[in-house]
Design an enzyme around this catalytic site. Structure first.
Site, PDB file in Angstrom:
ATOM      1  N   ASP A  99       0.700  -1.237   0.083  1.00 34.18           N
ATOM      2  CA  ASP A  99       0.097  -0.075  -0.052  1.00 34.18           C
ATOM      3  C   ASP A  99       0.723   1.343   0.040  1.00 34.18           C
ATOM      4  O   ASP A  99       1.458   1.576   1.244  1.00 34.18           O
ATOM      5  CB  ASP A  99      -0.934  -0.013   1.215  1.00 34.18           C
ATOM      6  CG  ASP A  99      -1.742   1.326   1.407  1.00 34.18           C
ATOM      7  OD1 ASP A  99      -1.984   1.949   0.479  1.00 34.18           O
ATOM      8  OD2 ASP A  99      -2.183   1.438   2.498  1.00 34.18           O
ATOM      9  N   SER A 102       0.188   4.420   2.810  1.00 37.93           N
ATOM     10  CA  SER A 102       0.271   4.268   4.406  1.00 37.93           C
ATOM     11  C   SER A 102       1.630   3.821   4.340  1.00 37.93           C
ATOM     12  O   SER A 102       2.467   3.415   3.439  1.00 37.93           O
ATOM     13  CB  SER A 102      -0.666   3.136   4.916  1.00 37.93           C
ATOM     14  OG  SER A 102      -0.351   1.987   4.449  1.00 37.93           O
ATOM     15  N   ASN A 104       2.846   1.781   7.743  1.00 37.26           N
ATOM     16  CA  ASN A 104       3.317   0.888   8.656  1.00 37.26           C
ATOM     17  C   ASN A 104       2.896  -0.403   8.119  1.00 37.26           C
ATOM     18  O   ASN A 104       2.105  -0.659   7.093  1.00 37.26           O
ATOM     19  CB  ASN A 104       2.029   1.029   9.772  1.00 37.26           C
ATOM     20  CG  ASN A 104       2.527   2.352  10.526  1.00 37.26           C
ATOM     21  OD1 ASN A 104       2.243   3.382  10.343  1.00 37.26           O
ATOM     22  ND2 ASN A 104       3.331   1.935  11.833  1.00 37.26           N
ATOM     23  N   TRP A 106       1.762  -4.131   9.328  1.00 37.04           N
ATOM     24  CA  TRP A 106       1.411  -5.073  10.264  1.00 37.04           C
ATOM     25  C   TRP A 106       0.628  -6.404  10.037  1.00 37.04           C
ATOM     26  O   TRP A 106       0.052  -6.282   8.709  1.00 37.04           O
ATOM     27  CB  TRP A 106       0.170  -4.058  11.468  1.00 37.04           C
ATOM     28  CG  TRP A 106      -0.995  -3.861  10.475  1.00 37.04           C
ATOM     29  CD1 TRP A 106      -1.283  -2.656   9.759  1.00 37.04           C
ATOM     30  CD2 TRP A 106      -2.112  -4.517  10.220  1.00 37.04           C
ATOM     31  NE1 TRP A 106      -2.387  -2.743   9.218  1.00 37.04           N
ATOM     32  CE2 TRP A 106      -3.215  -3.863   9.384  1.00 37.04           C
ATOM     33  CE3 TRP A 106      -2.675  -5.656  10.513  1.00 37.04           C
ATOM     34  CZ2 TRP A 106      -4.333  -4.218   8.839  1.00 37.04           C
ATOM     35  CZ3 TRP A 106      -3.806  -6.441  10.251  1.00 37.04           C
ATOM     36  CH2 TRP A 106      -4.627  -5.704   9.390  1.00 37.04           C
ATOM     37  N   TYR A 142      -9.204   3.280  10.001  1.00 40.05           N
ATOM     38  CA  TYR A 142      -9.477   3.169   8.657  1.00 40.05           C
ATOM     39  C   TYR A 142     -10.794   3.843   8.539  1.00 40.05           C
ATOM     40  O   TYR A 142     -11.519   4.090   9.274  1.00 40.05           O
ATOM     41  CB  TYR A 142      -9.317   1.683   8.487  1.00 40.05           C
ATOM     42  CG  TYR A 142      -7.821   1.308   8.451  1.00 40.05           C
ATOM     43  CD1 TYR A 142      -6.907   1.383   7.445  1.00 40.05           C
ATOM     44  CD2 TYR A 142      -7.729   0.335   9.425  1.00 40.05           C
ATOM     45  CE1 TYR A 142      -5.790   0.742   7.766  1.00 40.05           C
ATOM     46  CE2 TYR A 142      -6.551  -0.043   9.583  1.00 40.05           C
ATOM     47  CZ  TYR A 142      -5.391   0.226   8.623  1.00 40.05           C
ATOM     48  OH  TYR A 142      -4.257  -0.249   8.885  1.00 40.05           O
ATOM     49  N   ASP A 284      -1.780   5.770  -5.367  1.00 34.25           N
ATOM     50  CA  ASP A 284      -2.014   5.121  -4.087  1.00 34.25           C
ATOM     51  C   ASP A 284      -2.439   3.684  -4.600  1.00 34.25           C
ATOM     52  O   ASP A 284      -3.626   3.476  -4.983  1.00 34.25           O
ATOM     53  CB  ASP A 284      -3.313   5.625  -3.298  1.00 34.25           C
ATOM     54  CG  ASP A 284      -3.416   4.885  -1.957  1.00 34.25           C
ATOM     55  OD1 ASP A 284      -2.782   4.009  -1.667  1.00 34.25           O
ATOM     56  OD2 ASP A 284      -4.631   5.300  -1.333  1.00 34.25           O
ATOM     57  N   THR A 287      -5.814   1.998  -2.872  1.00 34.72           N
ATOM     58  CA  THR A 287      -7.143   2.346  -3.220  1.00 34.72           C
ATOM     59  C   THR A 287      -7.450   1.790  -4.512  1.00 34.72           C
ATOM     60  O   THR A 287      -6.626   2.046  -5.595  1.00 34.72           O
ATOM     61  CB  THR A 287      -7.271   3.832  -3.124  1.00 34.72           C
ATOM     62  OG1 THR A 287      -7.078   4.385  -1.922  1.00 34.72           O
ATOM     63  CG2 THR A 287      -8.580   4.330  -3.592  1.00 34.72           C
TER      64      THR A 287
END
Length: 405
Positions: A99, A102, A104, A106, A142, A284, A287
């Site tokens: 992505d 963003s 991070n 996880w 989110y 992005d 998306t």
């Protein structure tokens, strides 16, 4: 005495680009639509309803910060592409969305108590010899789901790249149904460090710092169509010149958080219709659609004859595709044209074919005006290159060959 001189030839070590195959899957939204459950989902997962329902589940010190946590530009309801990575020693395998919106990384924790974690792969830190406990709690907000997790460090494997001590989050609480329905286990952000929460160093920054690739570049080649197994590639460390035709055209990053660039205007059938004085856009991969300010998107839907459905999507008559206008995005004073076949998404449900507009409303105000988001609908038409070394984004016309794989 004879002296024999040996010529030592230095052969430089050349690192090849690393390829991560991307698999294209059915989006959460499409799954819900097929079951006739999308309207109910939106009623229960409107952000305000969601916050009221679940805020009490978070510890008080975290709950206070949830509203101001780094917010994703959009949610993953439409996400369609994922790849495979491994975390820990020995490696534990996870599917993730790569992505650019963003920063991070996880994956679900073995200690997670949510339904979403029950149906996904979970990271077992106690089975990894290279795991380092961070201990800091973090929250990510989110559009249709919130997540609470604990920070840690471990070895991350992407293709043949092994990243030591990578910051990542272990989610322990994923309320709501969004992530329950997701085909992916976690998210791997490829944005700039300023976008990361909990002071985490993004994955691509670790790759650069550890000199694991030849060039500080990654690129996306996304495929659309019925072939779900071959969704395209994420290429780390360079450019594959066989994936595009013509030249690569570069534009500078204007804001180092998202991959934000300047857009000169948007044209419909060659005439400027939106963003006439210039605007900012984000490239992005997280998306699926192309998003823009709601007032402008409403007008754009009118230009292409799209009408709202009861599930919040805009549909066009499939018989009219050949008569719909082309839409061009002028970036770096060069036009990137999308035909109706490229900006309309065809979906088949119960032997019926629907044609859905690839545009959606999303208001993201900034000091320079509202942002547009160039998601996968745009990125699948162009080979997109993200250059951290020069803080720029490159576009070239993608070559889509059925026999590529």
């Amino acid at each position: 005495m004879r002296v024999i001189l040996l010529a030592v030839v230095y052969i430089p070590f050349i690192m090849a680009v690393e390829r991560v195959p991307l698999i294209r899957f059915k989006s959460i939204k499409k799954q819900l639509k097929e079951k006739g459950e999308l309207e109910e989902f939106w009623r229960n997962h409107h952000p305000d309803v969601f916050a009221r329902r679940y805020l009490h589940c978070f510890p008080a010190d975290i709950a206070l910060s949830v509203g101001t946590a780094a917010e994703r530009l959009y949610d993953y309801m439409n996400a369609q592409y994922y790849g495979v990575v491994s975390v820990g020693t020995p490696p534990q395998r996870f599917t993730v969305v790569f992505d650019t919106g963003s920063s991070n990384f996880w994956v679900p924790s073995a200690y997670c108590i949510s339904e979403a974690c029950r149906v996904h792969q979970k990271f077992k830190s106690f089975k990894s010899d290279s795991y380092e406990h961070g201990g800091e709690a973090f929250s990510l907000q989110y559009g249709s789901g919130q997540l609470l997790g604990i920070a840690g460090k471990d070895t991350l494997q992407i293709s043949n790249i092994s990243i030591k001590g990578q910051d990542f989050g272990e989610s322990v609480f994923e309320p709501g149904a969004t992530f329950v329905l997701a085909h992916f286990d976690g998210i791997l952000g490829l944005g700039y460090p300023s976008l990361a929460v909990a002071n985490a160093l993004p994955v691509f920054d670790s790759i650069m710092n550890q000199n694991l690739i030849e060039e500080p570049i990654f690129s996306f080649y996304l495929k659309r169509g019925d072939d779900t197994e071959n969704g395209g590639e994420l290429i780390l460390g360079g450019i594959d010149h066989s994936l595009y035709k013509g030249s690569i055209h570069w534009v500078p990053v204007t804001e180092k958080s998202y991959w934000q660039i300047h857009m000169n205007n948007i044209k419909i059938q060659g005439r400027v219709a939106f963003c006439s004085h210039g605007c900012e856009a984000i490239v992005d991969s997280g998306t699926s659609l192309i998003a823009g300010p709601s007032s402008q998107i409403r007008r754009l839907q009118g230009y292409i004859g799209a009408s709202p459905s009861n599930t919040g999507e805009f549909l066009v008559d499939c018989r009219r595709l050949s008569s719909l206008p082309h839409i061009s995005f002028t970036i770096g004073h060069r036009e990137y044209k999308l035909t109706a076949e490229q900006y309309i998404i065809k979906e088949s449900i119960d032997d019926q074919t629907f044609c859905m507009s690839g545009f959606q409303s999303l208001d993201i105000p900034t000091r320079t005006g509202s942002l547009w988001i160039l998601g996968d609908v745009f990125m699948s038409a162009f080979y997109c290159i993200f250059d951290r070394g020069n803080d720029r984004v490159g576009f070239a016309k993608a070559v889509h060959r059925k026999d590529y794989y």
